[in-house]
Design an enzyme around this catalytic site. Structure first.
Site, PDB file in Angstrom:
ATOM      1  N   GLY A  10      65.327  45.225  22.394  1.00 29.86           N
ATOM      2  CA  GLY A  10      65.102  45.693  23.760  1.00 29.86           C
ATOM      3  C   GLY A  10      65.305  47.184  23.983  1.00 29.86           C
TER       4      GLY A  10
ATOM      5  N   TYR B 175      57.909  45.215   4.267  1.00 29.07           N
ATOM      6  CA  TYR B 175      57.767  44.951   5.712  1.00 29.07           C
ATOM      7  C   TYR B 175      56.667  43.914   5.944  1.00 29.07           C
ATOM      8  CZ  TYR B 175      56.447  46.308  10.565  1.00 29.07           C
ATOM      9  OH  TYR B 175      56.125  46.333  11.905  1.00 29.07           O
TER      10      TYR B 175
ATOM     11  N   PRO C  22      50.355  43.709  17.128  1.00 26.81           N
ATOM     12  CA  PRO C  22      49.991  45.011  17.687  1.00 26.81           C
ATOM     13  C   PRO C  22      49.461  45.951  16.603  1.00 26.81           C
ATOM     14  CG  PRO C  22      52.274  44.431  18.208  1.00 26.81           C
ATOM     15  CD  PRO C  22      51.807  43.511  17.135  1.00 26.81           C
TER      16      PRO C  22
END
Ligand code: NAP
Ligand code: GFB
Length: 349
Positions: A13, A145, A186
């Site tokens: 966040g 990753y 994304p």
């Protein structure tokens, strides 16, 4: 009687994407008079290290979320990935396994996790689409990753099978709705609250910080030219999504997207541009703010170019949201530079 607010836990966040969601949520809550259906909880490492199961469990015990927007990850640009593939692999595998396990244990209704367009096979046809994730090895520069992220998709399918085979244990609050564990993909993201650290950052924040330093340097020397050093040849091509647009799309997926299969969240293929063109946009934006300084762009091909292109199709998104308007690169870069200069002291660099 007021209905009980649904708790939305946003992991990661405090980061680029998490802060964008917070900004959009605050904007929407100010605009809507009706009492808000959701209570958003934004957590970061200050609340606990999600790669450690006990610490992750304490977060879930404290907040008992109905929804999870799972953004937390070890993240970085090309050069950080090249240096730390093992750490990217192990840390993100641990974070993702813990968060999805706890989402199941705490009967979370929907868990939306984050992949990236850089995890697709490097040798591929274009445009890339959601069906191609596992059809070949990713680019070598960020294999750690990439494989950790691909395992999220595998986990989502494993949990969905588990829910189907044990439906009595999982039907949520009387509805016949089984939990939905899904993911978004994304493309490269940029915007306010990005990581501008020159070692770890992605290209847009890296260029902004370097351009800022070049202008300060020119002003110190009373020079009217500032040199912007671009790593690599500037030839590779990218699609960039402004973080606030991505935040709007993530909030949309939370309420409307119920497939297990992932969905690419990206600008159109036609919005793809080269790193050199992105650098020019950054330079021109600074020149508009400092009219007595001209920026000279230089390329240093001693640095790696990384993946040449990863052109992704957003047709699946367009089928759901045909009219979604993306922020233009020039407006997004202008607003990000404005944020960076205004928040220079607190920006991650
Ligand atoms: P970011 O700015 O680096 O933020 C990462 C967030 O994850 C921070 O809130 C950080 O907390 C948290 N975090 C990292 N390690 C953690 C741990 N062990 N335990 C708990 N929290 C941890 O990253 P971002 O750019 O917002 O990325 C968000 C998501 O989007 C990631 O899943 C990333 O893979 C994905 N994504 C990003 C891009 C991009 O271009 N940026 C592109 C595609 C996908 P602290 O602040 O406390 O460290
Ligand atoms: O954003 P970036 O670091 O990551 O972009 P990727 C790298 C490209 O930009 C290379 C050039 O062609 C670099 O040579 N570049 C030019 C720079 N100047 C700079 C600079 O100052 N900083 C950086 N970082 N690059 C990442 C993946 O790939 O995409 C991650 O490695 C992540 O895993 C991210 O998923 C979204 O787009 O190449």
């Amino acid at each position: 009687m007021a209905t009980k607010q649904q708790i939305v836990l946003v992991t990661g966040g405090s980061g680029l994407v998490g802060q964008a969601i917070r900004m959009i949520v605050e904007q929407q809550q100010q605009e809507s008079s009706s009492n808000n259906k959701y209570q958003f909880i934004f957590v970061s490492t200050k609340d606990g290290d999600l790669s450690i199961l006990n610490e992750a469990r304490q977060i879930f015990e404290k907040y008992r979320p109905n929804y999870v927007i799972h953004l937390a990850a070890m993240v970085g640009g090309l050069f950080r990935n090249l240096k730390y593939n093992l750490e990217f692999l192990r840390t993100n595998l641990a974070i993702n396994d813990n968060v999805l396990l706890l989402a199941k244990e705490f009967h979370v209704q929907k868990c939306i996790s984050c992949l990236s367009t850089c995890i697709f096979p490097d040798k591929t046809t274009y445009p890339i689409d959601e069906t191609m994730i596992h059809l070949g090895p990713p680019h070598q520069s960020n294999f750690g990753y990439s494989y950790a992220k691909r395992m999220i998709d595998i986990l989502n399918h494993a949990y969905s099978d588990h829910f189907k085979n044990n439906s009595n244990d999982y039907v949520v609050d009387g509805s016949n709705q089984l939990p939905i564990f899904t993911s978004i993909i994304p493309t490269n993201v940029y915007g306010p609250y990005d990581n501008f650290n020159l070692e770890d950052s992605h290209v847009i924040p890296g260029l902004i910080y370097k351009a800022y330093n070049a202008v300060q340097d020119a002003k110190l020397k009373n020079s009217n030219t500032a040199k912007l050093l671009v790593f690599g040849s500037g030839q590779p091509r990218r699609q960039f999504i402004y973080s606030l647009d991505l935040a709007r799309l993530i909030l949309w997926t939370m309420e409307n997207y119920n497939e297990i299969e992932p969905i690419i969240l990206s600008v159109d293929e036609s919005d793809e541009l080269s790193i050199g063109e992105a650098a020019k946009l950054v330079a021109e934006t600074f020149e508009r703010s400092y009219p007595d300084i001209r920026m000279e762009i230089q390329f240093d091909t001693n640095y790696s170019d990384g993946q040449f292109k990863k052109t992704a199709s957003n047709l699946k998104l367009r089928r759901y949201l045909p009219g979604f308007q993306f922020t233009s690169m020039s407006d997004g870069i202008r607003d990000t530079i404005r944020w960076f200069i205004t928040n220079y002291d607190v920006a991650r660099k």
